[in-house]
Design an enzyme around this catalytic site. Structure first.
Site, PDB file in Angstrom:
ATOM      1  N   PHE B 250     -40.973-150.329  40.605  1.00 21.58           N
ATOM      2  CA  PHE B 250     -41.791-149.809  41.706  1.00 21.58           C
ATOM      3  C   PHE B 250     -41.616-150.575  43.016  1.00 21.58           C
ATOM      4  O   PHE B 250     -42.481-150.534  43.881  1.00 21.58           O
ATOM      5  CB  PHE B 250     -43.288-149.784  41.321  1.00 21.58           C
ATOM      6  CG  PHE B 250     -43.553-149.160  39.989  1.00 21.58           C
ATOM      7  CD1 PHE B 250     -43.417-147.792  39.814  1.00 21.58           C
ATOM      8  CD2 PHE B 250     -43.916-149.931  38.901  1.00 21.58           C
ATOM      9  CE1 PHE B 250     -43.644-147.216  38.580  1.00 21.58           C
ATOM     10  CE2 PHE B 250     -44.135-149.360  37.655  1.00 21.58           C
ATOM     11  CZ  PHE B 250     -43.994-147.998  37.501  1.00 21.58           C
ATOM     12  N   ILE B 476     -34.482-147.632  37.487  1.00 21.17           N
ATOM     13  CA  ILE B 476     -35.725-148.373  37.217  1.00 21.17           C
ATOM     14  C   ILE B 476     -36.731-147.492  36.493  1.00 21.17           C
ATOM     15  O   ILE B 476     -37.890-147.838  36.354  1.00 21.17           O
ATOM     16  CB  ILE B 476     -36.335-148.948  38.511  1.00 21.17           C
ATOM     17  CG1 ILE B 476     -36.672-147.844  39.524  1.00 21.17           C
ATOM     18  CG2 ILE B 476     -35.401-149.959  39.129  1.00 21.17           C
ATOM     19  CD1 ILE B 476     -37.485-148.343  40.716  1.00 21.17           C
ATOM     20  N   ILE B 636     -33.711-129.319  43.279  1.00 18.09           N
ATOM     21  CA  ILE B 636     -34.101-130.153  42.144  1.00 18.09           C
ATOM     22  C   ILE B 636     -32.905-130.271  41.216  1.00 18.09           C
ATOM     23  O   ILE B 636     -32.325-129.262  40.796  1.00 18.09           O
ATOM     24  CB  ILE B 636     -35.290-129.528  41.398  1.00 18.09           C
ATOM     25  CG1 ILE B 636     -36.521-129.418  42.322  1.00 18.09           C
ATOM     26  CG2 ILE B 636     -35.633-130.332  40.146  1.00 18.09           C
ATOM     27  CD1 ILE B 636     -37.057-130.731  42.819  1.00 18.09           C
ATOM     28  N   ASN B 638     -32.726-132.045  38.104  1.00 23.75           N
ATOM     29  CA  ASN B 638     -33.072-131.911  36.691  1.00 23.75           C
ATOM     30  C   ASN B 638     -34.597-131.839  36.579  1.00 23.75           C
ATOM     31  O   ASN B 638     -35.291-132.829  36.797  1.00 23.75           O
ATOM     32  CB  ASN B 638     -32.533-133.114  35.912  1.00 23.75           C
ATOM     33  CG  ASN B 638     -32.503-132.880  34.415  1.00 23.75           C
ATOM     34  OD1 ASN B 638     -31.949-131.877  33.951  1.00 23.75           O
ATOM     35  ND2 ASN B 638     -33.097-133.787  33.661  1.00 23.75           N
ATOM     36  N   GLN B 645     -41.155-137.877  37.260  1.00 23.28           N
ATOM     37  CA  GLN B 645     -41.308-138.660  38.488  1.00 23.28           C
ATOM     38  C   GLN B 645     -42.594-138.283  39.205  1.00 23.28           C
ATOM     39  O   GLN B 645     -43.333-139.135  39.663  1.00 23.28           O
ATOM     40  CB  GLN B 645     -40.160-138.322  39.452  1.00 23.28           C
ATOM     41  CG  GLN B 645     -38.959-139.185  39.389  1.00 23.28           C
ATOM     42  CD  GLN B 645     -39.219-140.528  40.013  1.00 23.28           C
ATOM     43  OE1 GLN B 645     -40.043-141.293  39.527  1.00 23.28           O
ATOM     44  NE2 GLN B 645     -38.509-140.853  41.052  1.00 23.28           N
ATOM     45  N   LYS B 708     -33.175-134.057  48.420  1.00 19.61           N
ATOM     46  CA  LYS B 708     -33.808-135.199  49.091  1.00 19.61           C
ATOM     47  C   LYS B 708     -34.561-136.030  48.056  1.00 19.61           C
ATOM     48  O   LYS B 708     -34.609-135.682  46.889  1.00 19.61           O
ATOM     49  CB  LYS B 708     -34.735-134.690  50.190  1.00 19.61           C
ATOM     50  CG  LYS B 708     -33.961-133.931  51.270  1.00 19.61           C
ATOM     51  CD  LYS B 708     -34.805-133.538  52.465  1.00 19.61           C
ATOM     52  CE  LYS B 708     -35.513-132.233  52.261  1.00 19.61           C
ATOM     53  NZ  LYS B 708     -35.925-131.594  53.547  1.00 19.61           N
ATOM     54  N   GLY B 709     -35.130-137.126  48.502  1.00 15.19           N
ATOM     55  CA  GLY B 709     -35.748-138.056  47.558  1.00 15.19           C
ATOM     56  C   GLY B 709     -37.115-137.612  47.082  1.00 15.19           C
ATOM     57  O   GLY B 709     -37.875-136.987  47.825  1.00 15.19           O
ATOM     58  N   GLY B 711     -39.005-139.879  44.551  1.00 20.19           N
ATOM     59  CA  GLY B 711     -39.765-140.989  43.953  1.00 20.19           C
ATOM     60  C   GLY B 711     -40.987-141.393  44.751  1.00 20.19           C
ATOM     61  O   GLY B 711     -42.071-141.565  44.208  1.00 20.19           O
ATOM     62  N   GLU B 712     -40.829-141.564  46.043  1.00 19.44           N
ATOM     63  CA  GLU B 712     -41.941-142.090  46.854  1.00 19.44           C
ATOM     64  C   GLU B 712     -42.959-140.999  47.169  1.00 19.44           C
ATOM     65  O   GLU B 712     -44.164-141.223  47.104  1.00 19.44           O
ATOM     66  CB  GLU B 712     -41.429-142.672  48.180  1.00 19.44           C
ATOM     67  CG  GLU B 712     -40.089-143.357  48.110  1.00 19.44           C
ATOM     68  CD  GLU B 712     -40.136-144.763  47.556  1.00 19.44           C
ATOM     69  OE1 GLU B 712     -41.215-145.331  47.461  1.00 19.44           O
ATOM     70  OE2 GLU B 712     -39.051-145.275  47.205  1.00 19.44           O
TER      71      GLU B 712
END
Ligand SMILES: Cc1cc2nc3c(=O)[nH]c(=O)nc-3n(C[C@H](O)[C@H](O)[C@H](O)COP(=O)(O)OP(=O)(O)OC[C@H]3O[C@@H](n4cnc5c(N)ncnc54)[C@H](O)[C@@H]3O)c2cc1C
Lengths: 335, 745
Positions: B250, B476, B636, B638, B645, B708-709, B711-712
């Site tokens: 994290f 991670i 997306i 997967n 996530q 695009k991302g 996680g955050e």
């Protein structure tokens, strides 16, 4: 962890004799509390006496009481038929504690003797009268959001220096304090029977002592006396998350009701004092009366008059009062 | 579970490629490598927050059987990359990472002051408890509010005119103060720690005097390699960093922290491989945290709900020796169409260790304030919070005056609201009860900037047609290998089972660390590009084999074969192509990076969260009972891992909103919540059903995969949505996290 000797007695007599000559010896049952304390350097026994092979696991009802062996697991007690039907308050309190995994290891004896979760007690770098008598109470003037609001006997008298503001962490003990319970112990001087109310201590003097258990004494069983509370009892635990957290405040209520009136009432609070806090006057205040939210509110506020907040836990005054009202309502079956 | 995936797309997701090894315990984590001759190190940490060490009494510790050394500034080796020690010791200039065992100075409580190395961990732990350190103590300052007057513009920002953390203004700053409807409020988030379940751990092995291998829990093997090479003045390639499996991070693993250096130094000094695993309590002062931050927002709108002005000021804490900057106030410039905006960002240096990025860094903090304030303003306007946001929807980036590369936030709002049944919401707070509990609905938007860094990928096809794809990227937890395998499988037309993706080793091709939600956009693009190149080579080789494959654009690949056209029944397998050309394997390495599009478009991920809570009116306990989260992150890759996530982000947001709080006793400058009994994170019983939806439209401007991302953005805004729901349930606005029963009772 300091090196130590590990012993495994087969009989109660053998266990007691192993502990008798060594003040630094400790019994170990489930180990869920003691091992943590050893890892943090708070307990460093020279001898670990593993009592798991002693015949102390039995749960049975005989004559007028439920007798639970000291090595009975928290999870087994909570689901035992005699407990669920005769002392549902105890079952509820046990299930409110820790997690499934821990309850599968934790024993009744260990639960009675678990030590406080005060963070000053847990940190060797900080002062703590319980861990190191005379070093001061870190919680006094420190972070004390989870600490006590009831202190000396009956709530009167101040907080003495060299004392301790920590609370007792057990849920089980709150239920056992509300009803009539005897702790059976055996030691170098033979068997003793101690009333639950006298088993755990307040912190005014010698806060390093949590209980009145003598040196080398072994808890062999608890006995919960039969009562007429099964239909109207409730354990309410208020905590910072839904499970797996110690109580901010908890309430064990047991009522005996008939014809819409209360005939006997018991109430004990957790998370508010150095030991579960019994509300002794509640019986007198409720006896013969019909349950109502207003009555419960009055009764709750009466007990809170003797509470005293620290800098960080003023919320507990209102929370404890509210929790009592909520628990009493549930136990009485009113909404 | 399955059903929910299918609500949004036909579920052809890959299962985690490393799922089996993880759940069967055969994945090797950093502390688990079996290295011959391994010895164990345990840190001794300071018990004062400021001052200097006057003596270290270690004889008793050294006498413990098995103890090899007690290392401290008194006897540690000299790290070649560090300046010579000063006599007497001097405090470092701001911007200097903490040098472990360098001099007697103490900068924060919990700083490593000594380290015991012994044959077993138990011996080392015991001996460490016997090391006596004495200090000359100085007055420390750790209390945020009491020192707020000392906050200022970071030196780093003062030096750089183009820093995004400069004071910002568009329109007239004071406009929000004269608007018809206005909110002014202060929001506080306490220090919060990452506390991944796997503690940080390292095994340091000097293979030779100038060759180092470390098995280390971190989020970037390449940057760790670079930092260690620099510290020990070694050629990069003489340092290898291996970090294949990570039990959560994290953000706690983005830097090379002092404990890592300590283990490497000890291994050098003792000429033995050294293992160091941080204790849970040490995790509170060793690997950063989300900084304590206070924000003031002044926000105003016209009576009919058009935003006029936002003034957003934020101050975060940092250490005395480093400046940690984060995006706290930046979202206020971008999220809404608002003509007058001013932001100011300040740092407050205290005698604490340096904070670091923690999931949704800055934005999770800033959006708690902005999206709470938006909710407060909607209430003041008597408007539905969602309607209010739609009314101020930014059709282009109001900060940079650029078109969005793509933005489907409106679709997110609509889909989320429909799935949540937001329309059922009563406008008045404290108006719905269920079984005696107060029920509330809350929502918040989410955004996170797009990050893409140059990345290299090597793709190899082997004689049997199986494929190896390699990059020094990390996992991670999100399932990097799974997503990359998916991309490679799609491009190459090869069954995922025949593809092996390798990561977490510094000898692999260059890739950024895993942070800033940049892995899929960066490394995913490189996998795509490398596999495209490999495919082109394979097709070219096929052409040399037969006329059938000469038909220009018609050639396709599927099932590990090249076909002349879509309808072609007979293909030639990759294995046969290699065999025909007498090749053992075929390899390409490609780099992928962004180009001019960065200046033409403004690039963000967007999303929103809808939350239902029940609050006990008597005890103040809050339970989240339902969450719908919806994100627009381009394509997306997967679904299954993406969904995990998003769920993880919401769970983190529930922790942030309701529980996480690292509390310090400022008399000692020491944390008192240093275990999981004191530092609460959510348990299963705290987590309700979480529904996850994606818009899943490729953003064609950002990169070759249109992705695009995620996680955050999964956590950004969640805390605000919960605080807003709590307000709706109770009528009580909590502006200081976490929202614990004491604040509501
Ligand atoms: C993470 C966590 C969360 C928890 N949450 C809760 C909670 O919410 N509520 C709650 O009530 N509890 C909670 N607990 C505490 C748990 O209930 C106790 O750890 C457990 O009951 C102790 O039992 P044990 O058998 O493991 O005791 P041990 O650890 O074996 O022993 C504890 C102490 O009792 C002594 N002892 C044990 N048996 C005897 C005996 N027969 N005679 C004399 N001395 C004896 C030991 O010497 C030792 O000092 C939690 C514990 C953990 C680790």
């Amino acid at each position: 962890m300091k090196p130590f000797q590990y012993l495994r007695p087969k009989t109660i007599a053998e266990a007691i004799s192993m502990a008798a000559d060594d003040p630094e010896a400790r019994y170990i049952a489930g180990g869920t509390n003691l091992v943590d304390l050893m890892k943090r350097g708070i307990a460093s026994p020279t001898k670990l006496i593993d009592i798991n092979h002693l015949p102390l696991k039995k749960i049975e009802h005989r004559y007028d009481r439920l007798r639970i062996g000291a090595l009975a697991l928290n999870s087994e007690v909570a689901k035992h038929k005699a407990v669920v039907t005769r002392q549902p308050l105890l079952a509820q309190a046990l299930l409110a504690g820790a997690s499934g995994q821990l309850r599968n290891m934790a024993t009744v004896g260990g639960n009675l003797l678990q030590r406080t979760r005060c963070s000053y007690f847990y940190d060797l770098a900080l002062p703590c009268n319980k861990r190191k008598p005379g070093s001061g109470c870190g919680a006094e003037g420190g972070i004390n959001r989870t600490h006590a609001i009831f202190f000396a006997g009956n709530g009167f008298g101040g907080i003495e220096k060299s004392s301790c503001l920590a609370v007792h962490p057990s849920d089980m003990c709150v239920a056992l304090t509300a009803v009539d319970t005897v702790v059976v112990v055996n030691g170098p001087d033979g068997e003793r029977r101690i009333q639950m109310k006298d088993f755990l201590r307040l912190s005014t003097q010698q806060p390093e002592l949590d209980t009145n258990l003598g040196p080398g004494e072994l808890v062999t069983a608890i006995e919960v006396l039969d009562n007429a509370f099964a239909k109207h009892s409730h354990y309410l635990k208020v905590r910072d998350r839904a499970s797996y957290a110690f109580a901010l405040v908890s309430v064990a209520v047991a009522l005996q009701m008939d014809g819409g009136r209360i005939w006997d009432a018991r109430l004990a609070l957790g998370g508010v004092a150095h030991k579960p806090w019994r509300y002794w006057a509640i019986d007198l205040m409720l006896r013969g009366k019909a349950p109502s939210e207003q009555l419960f509110r009055e009764v709750a506020e009466h007990e809170m008059e003797s509470a005293k907040a620290l800098e960080g836990n003023a919320y507990k005054i209102k929370l404890t009062s509210n929790a009592m009202v909520a628990a009493l309502k549930t136990a009485a079956g009113i909404s | 579970m399955k059903k929910q995936l299918l609500d949004n797309a036909s579920d052809t997701s890959l299962d985690r490629v490393d799922g089996a090894v993880k759940v069967t315990g055969t994945a090797t984590y950093s502390a688990e490598y079996l290295v011959p001759g391994l010895v164990h190190a345990v840190l001794v940490t300071s018990t004062i927050a400021k001052g200097s060490i006057t003596a270290i009494e270690s004889r008793e510790a050294e006498a413990v059987p098995g103890v090899l050394a007690v290392i401290s500034h008194l006897n540690a080796i000299t790290v070649p990359g560090w300046p010579e020690r000063k006599q007497p010791a001097e405090r470092v200039p701001v911007g200097t990472a903490l040098r472990v065992f360098y001099d007697p100075l103490i900068y924060f409580d919990g700083q490593p002051v000594a380290m015991v190395v012994a044959g077993t961990r138990e011996q080392a732990v015991h001996a460490a408890s016997l090391v006596r350190v004495t200090y000359q103590q100085e007055t420390h300052q750790t209390h945020f509010e009491k020192n707020i007057g000392k906050a200022g513009v970071a030196l780093n920002v003062q030096r750089s005119k183009n820093s995004p953390f400069q004071d910002y203004q568009r329109g007239e700053a004071a406009k929000s103060e004269n608007t018809e409807v206005r909110i002014e409020a202060e929001y506080t988030i306490p220090t919060q720690h990452h506390q991944p379940l796997e503690p940080h751990a390292i095994i340091a092995v000097w293979e030779a005097d100038d060759k180092l291998t470390v098995y280390d829990k971190n989020q970037g093997v390449k940057s760790a390699q670079g930092q260690l090479a620099q510290a020990f003045k070694l050629p990069r390639e003489n340092v290898q960093v291996i970090s294949k499996y990570i039990g959560g991070a994290f953000g706690s693993g983005i830097r090379v922290w002092p404990h890592t250096m300590a283990a490497v130094m000890a291994a050098k000094q003792l000429k033995r491989p050294v293992k160091l695993v941080l204790g849970r309590e040490q995790m509170f002062t060793s690997v950063g945290y989300r900084p304590y931050t206070v924000q003031k927002i002044n926000i105003g709108a016209t009576k009919d709900g058009r935003l006029i002005g936002i003034v957003h000021e934020g101050t975060g804490q940092t250490s005395m020796y480093e400046e940690h900057l984060e995006r706290t106030v930046l979202a206020s410039r971008t999220l809404y169409a608002c003509p007058h905006v001013a932001t100011r960002y300040r740092l407050l240096p205290l005698d604490v260790n340096t904070p670091t990025w923690m999931r949704g860094p800055g934005d999770a903090t800033g959006m708690f304030a902005l999206e709470s304030a938006m909710d407060e303003l909607a209430f003041a306007l008597k408007m539905d919070p969602l309607e209010f946001r739609l009314k101020n929807y930014a059709e282009s980036d109001p900060e940079r005056n650029l078109p969005w590369s793509a933005k489907s936030l409106r679709e997110c709002y609509e889909l989320g609201a429909e799935k949540f049944r937001w329309n059922n919401r009563m406008q008045a707070p404290r108006s719905v009860t269920q079984n005696g509990l107060l029920m509330g609905y809350g929502m918040a938007s989410s955004l996170y900037g797009f990050h893409r860094h140059p990345s290299k990928v090597r793709a190899v096809i082997q004689a049997d047609g199986s494929v190896i794809v390699q990059s020094a990227t990390m996992d991670i937890g999100p399932g990097t290998g799974t997503a990359m395998t998916r991309i490679a499988a799609k491009v190459l037309g090869v069954n995922a089972k025949k593809i092996r993706f390798e990561l977490g080793h510094s000898a692999l091709p260059d890739a950024p660390g895993q942070n800033g939600s940049a892995t899929i956009p960066s490394v995913g693009s490189a996998v795509h590009v490398a596999c495209e190149a490999l495919k082109t080579r394979l097709v070219a080789l096929a052409r040399e084999m037969s006329e059938r494959f000469k038909s220009g654009g018609q050639v396709v690949v599927r099932n590990g074969q090249v076909y002349g056209s879509v309808d072609d029944k007979d293909g030639v397998s990759y294995a046969d192509i290699l065999k025909y050309h007498h090749l053992n394997e075929l390899e390409v390495t490609e780099e992928s990076k962004s180009g001019a599009e960065r200046d033409q478009y403004s690039m963000y991920s967007f999303g929103c969260h809808f939350v239902e809570v029940l609050v006990s009116p008597l005890t103040g306990e809050v339970r989240v009972t339902r969450v719908v989260t919806c994100a627009d992150v381009g394509a997306i890759i997967n679904y299954k891992t993406a969904r995990s996530q998003s769920i993880g982000g919401v769970v983190g947001g529930i922790g942030m909103a309701l529980m996480e709080h690292s509390e310090m006793d400022h008399r000692f400058g020491r944390y008192v919540t240093t275990d999981f009994a004191g530092y609460h994170i959510p348990v299963h019983a705290d987590i309700p059903p979480i529904e996850v939806y994606y818009i899943d439209k490729p953003d064609v401007h950002v990169n070759p995969i249109g992705s695009k991302g995620l996680g955050e953005i999964a956590i950004v805004g969640v805390a605000a949505a919960i605080a807003n729901a709590v307000f709706h349930a109770t009528g009580k606005r909590v502006r200081e996290l976490p929202i614990t029963p004491d604040k509501l009772v």
